[in-house]
Design a protein around this motif. Structure first.
Motif, PDB file in Angstrom:
ATOM      1  N   ASP A  24       0.834  -1.199   0.000  1.00  0.00           N
ATOM      2  CA  ASP A  24       0.000   0.000   0.000  1.00  0.00           C
ATOM      3  C   ASP A  24       0.871   1.253   0.000  1.00  0.00           C
ATOM      4  N   PHE A  30      -6.713   0.443  -2.631  1.00  0.00           N
ATOM      5  CA  PHE A  30      -5.957  -0.214  -3.697  1.00  0.00           C
ATOM      6  C   PHE A  30      -6.023   0.568  -4.993  1.00  0.00           C
ATOM      7  N   ASP A  35       0.119   1.940  -5.960  1.00  0.00           N
ATOM      8  CA  ASP A  35       0.690   1.051  -4.957  1.00  0.00           C
ATOM      9  C   ASP A  35       1.913   0.360  -5.561  1.00  0.00           C
ATOM     10  N   ASN A  58       1.504  -2.809   5.244  1.00  0.00           N
ATOM     11  CA  ASN A  58       0.171  -2.937   4.660  1.00  0.00           C
ATOM     12  C   ASN A  58       0.261  -3.353   3.203  1.00  0.00           C
ATOM     13  N   TYR A  59      -0.538  -4.346   2.844  1.00  0.00           N
ATOM     14  CA  TYR A  59      -0.484  -4.953   1.519  1.00  0.00           C
ATOM     15  C   TYR A  59      -1.886  -5.163   0.953  1.00  0.00           C
ATOM     16  N   PHE A  60      -1.935  -5.334  -0.370  1.00  0.00           N
ATOM     17  CA  PHE A  60      -3.138  -5.781  -1.066  1.00  0.00           C
ATOM     18  C   PHE A  60      -2.770  -6.998  -1.906  1.00  0.00           C
ATOM     19  N   GLN A  62      -4.098  -9.148  -5.210  1.00  0.00           N
ATOM     20  CA  GLN A  62      -4.967  -8.916  -6.366  1.00  0.00           C
ATOM     21  C   GLN A  62      -5.014 -10.134  -7.276  1.00  0.00           C
ATOM     22  N   SER A  85     -13.690  -9.901   5.716  1.00  0.00           N
ATOM     23  CA  SER A  85     -12.436  -9.200   5.952  1.00  0.00           C
ATOM     24  C   SER A  85     -11.783  -9.836   7.170  1.00  0.00           C
ATOM     25  N   VAL A 105      -9.622  -7.732  -5.621  1.00  0.00           N
ATOM     26  CA  VAL A 105      -8.565  -7.375  -4.671  1.00  0.00           C
ATOM     27  C   VAL A 105      -9.037  -7.635  -3.241  1.00  0.00           C
ATOM     28  N   SER A 106      -8.080  -7.968  -2.382  1.00  0.00           N
ATOM     29  CA  SER A 106      -8.383  -8.140  -0.964  1.00  0.00           C
ATOM     30  C   SER A 106      -8.570  -6.783  -0.304  1.00  0.00           C
ATOM     31  N   ASP A 107      -9.146  -6.790   0.890  1.00  0.00           N
ATOM     32  CA  ASP A 107      -9.081  -5.611   1.733  1.00  0.00           C
ATOM     33  C   ASP A 107      -7.619  -5.399   2.101  1.00  0.00           C
ATOM     34  N   LEU A 108      -7.318  -4.293   2.716  1.00  0.00           N
ATOM     35  CA  LEU A 108      -5.971  -4.020   3.192  1.00  0.00           C
ATOM     36  C   LEU A 108      -5.559  -5.114   4.174  1.00  0.00           C
TER      37      LEU A 108
END
Length: 135
Positions: A24, A30, A35, A58-60, A62, A85, A105-108
C-alpha cells in the motif's frame, strides 16, 4: 460453486491463477497504478500461493482482470458475493477493485511481526488466510 463465500466440501481449488502482491502507498485504498508492485505468484494445483520475505506493513492481494479472459483459469467465473475481511481462513476476501478493470482485490492486509493468525497452519509471522472465492 454455490456463491456463499466459503470453501465447502466438494468445492475444488483452481490452479494456474496469477496472484499479485502490492504494498500500500499509505492511503489504504488499492490502486495498481500507485501502490508498489512486489511480485506475482501462480496458484498451485491445490489453489495455494505464497509470498515470502515480507516485512511488517500494509499490503493488497490482487487477482488481475486478465485471469477472467477466455482461455485463462478463471474464464467463465465470477467473484463470490460472500466476502469477508480480517483473518478468516477458507473464506472469500476478494471484492471488485475500486478502479474498474483492475480485477479482484483483498481488503488491506496488515502484517505485523509475531501478530499473525496461527489457526491457518503456520506460525505467528505468516498469514495464509487471504483466500478468494469464485463460482
Amino acid at each position: 460453486t454455490n456463491n456463499n463465500g466459503t470453501v465447502d466440501a466438494g468445492e475444488l481449488p483452481i490452479g494456474g491463477v496469477d496472484v499479485v502482491l502490492y504494498r500500500d502507498n499509505g492511503n489504504g485504498t488499492f490502486d495498481a497504478t500507485s501502490d508498489t508492485l512486489l511480485g506475482t505468484q501462480t496458484t498451485s494445483g491445490s489453489g495455494l500461493y505464497l509470498f515470502t520475505g515480507l516485512t511488517p506493513g500494509n499490503y493488497f492481494v490482487q487477482i488481475p482482470q486478465a485471469e477472467f479472459s477466455t482461455g485463462q483459469p478463471l474464464s467463465g467465473y465470477q467473484n463470490s458475493s460472500g466476502q469477508t475481511s480480517g483473518d478468516t481462513n477458507n473464506a472469500d476476501h476478494g471484492v471488485a477493485a475500486p478502479v474498474a478493470g483492475q480485477g479482484i482485490v483483498s481488503d488491506l492486509v496488515t502484517l505485523s511481526a509475531g501478530g499473525e493468525p496461527t489457526t491457518d497452519g503456520d506460525g505467528a509471522n505468516s498469514n495464509l488466510t487471504i483466500d478468494f472465492g469464485f463460482y
